[in-house]
Design a protein around this motif. Sequence first.
Motif, PDB file in Angstrom:
ATOM      1  N   ILE A  23     -10.499   3.222   1.422  1.00  0.00           N
ATOM      2  CA  ILE A  23      -8.870   2.620   1.614  1.00  0.00           C
ATOM      3  C   ILE A  23      -9.755   2.887  -0.600  1.00  0.00           C
ATOM      4  CG2 ILE A  23      -8.448   0.551   1.137  1.00  0.00           C
ATOM      5  CD1 ILE A  23      -8.378   1.432   3.985  1.00  0.00           C
ATOM      6  N   THR A  48      -9.841  -5.949   3.237  1.00  0.00           N
ATOM      7  CA  THR A  48      -9.610  -4.886   3.561  1.00  0.00           C
ATOM      8  C   THR A  48     -11.228  -4.173   4.055  1.00  0.00           C
ATOM      9  OG1 THR A  48      -8.722  -4.388   1.530  1.00  0.00           O
ATOM     10  CG2 THR A  48      -6.856  -4.675   3.256  1.00  0.00           C
ATOM     11  N   GLU A  57      -1.720   6.474  -0.969  1.00  0.00           N
ATOM     12  CA  GLU A  57      -3.097   5.353  -0.230  1.00  0.00           C
ATOM     13  C   GLU A  57      -2.958   5.724   0.788  1.00  0.00           C
ATOM     14  OE1 GLU A  57      -3.076   2.078  -3.446  1.00  0.00           O
ATOM     15  OE2 GLU A  57      -2.087   1.811  -2.153  1.00  0.00           O
ATOM     16  N   ILE A  68      -6.390  -1.353  -3.110  1.00  0.00           N
ATOM     17  CA  ILE A  68      -6.027  -1.835  -2.530  1.00  0.00           C
ATOM     18  C   ILE A  68      -7.363  -2.709  -2.185  1.00  0.00           C
ATOM     19  CG2 ILE A  68      -5.544  -2.362   0.002  1.00  0.00           C
ATOM     20  CD1 ILE A  68      -3.495  -1.369  -1.457  1.00  0.00           C
ATOM     21  N   MET A 115       1.097  -0.946  -0.148  1.00  0.00           N
ATOM     22  CA  MET A 115      -0.057  -0.257   0.066  1.00  0.00           C
ATOM     23  C   MET A 115       1.128   0.895   0.012  1.00  0.00           C
ATOM     24  SD  MET A 115      -3.268   1.224   2.764  1.00  0.00           S
ATOM     25  CE  MET A 115      -4.015   2.064   2.155  1.00  0.00           C
TER      26      MET A 115
END
Length: 298
Positions: free
Chosen positions: A140, A151, A113, A144, A109
């Motif tokens: 998010i 996530t 981000e 991702i 990541m």
Amino acid sequence: AIDRALMEEVTAWGYLTYGDIGLLLGRDRSTISKRIKRLVKVGFLHLRHRGPDGSSVVITPTAKGMRAVGMGDGYKAASPSMTNWNHHSFGIAVAAFIRHSAPQMGVWMTEREITAAHTLATRNAEAVKRGEPAPFERVISPRILRLAPWTANWALDAPLKWAPPVYSAGGTVKSRRHPDGFLLVEGQPPRILELELTPKHRGRSPETCNYAEMKTTYLYGALDGAFDPVVLYFASEAQRNGQQIQRTIDYAQPANADLQHHAKRIGFAVTIQTVPARVWAPFGCSRGWVKPLPDSDV
């Protein structure tokens, strides 16, 4: 159809070259060139100018392109410069290597981000505090969520802890530290990544270097459950700086004995992983313009 994979990568990193995109997506230059041309034609990408190395065309996302892939909020425009060119390309090369050769390490990541997620989560929290509905249902990035789908189950306010405060001697928050990236593994908190090409010093002595401050800041985050207790630093074999950085990090300790006790209790550690020169070397190194840094005593 929107070329989401390419658009998300360019937005996540801020700017990329043709070679960078080829590394990240595992595609040849000809294929990448055709995909970029289509996105430029519809106004999603912009060919800004040649990079600081004098040859690479720098590709950046337009506001229209970022909105099209759901990354229009929280992402600022980025522009390359000679001062951050090597650091930026170093991160891309390591991220690409992990994705294609060591995926068990996790999903990378980017700092952009992380910062965007923290910004959106903060705006949500501020709205709720005012008695208004949270404006963002997702904080998010779509990239991702695609690469690390678990996530999606993270709490919306989780990123509020991703920019741990740096305290002054008087106990006030003087700034916040954003890591260079995270490695995400399912079922585990994010592991902090730092890219280190030049040792961080304030003066000549290790006692005054800010690794102690870094350790203290990230330790607080690990104690709060926001981060994995192991911080991973990447050094460069091409610059021969790994031993120097490791010695400096080992020397610097958290602020006080109580914090050192907590660090030992949770297994908090800062580790160095040296990136082989075949994976990355600084611009000009192969031409003899850049000389390796000596592993001198700190």
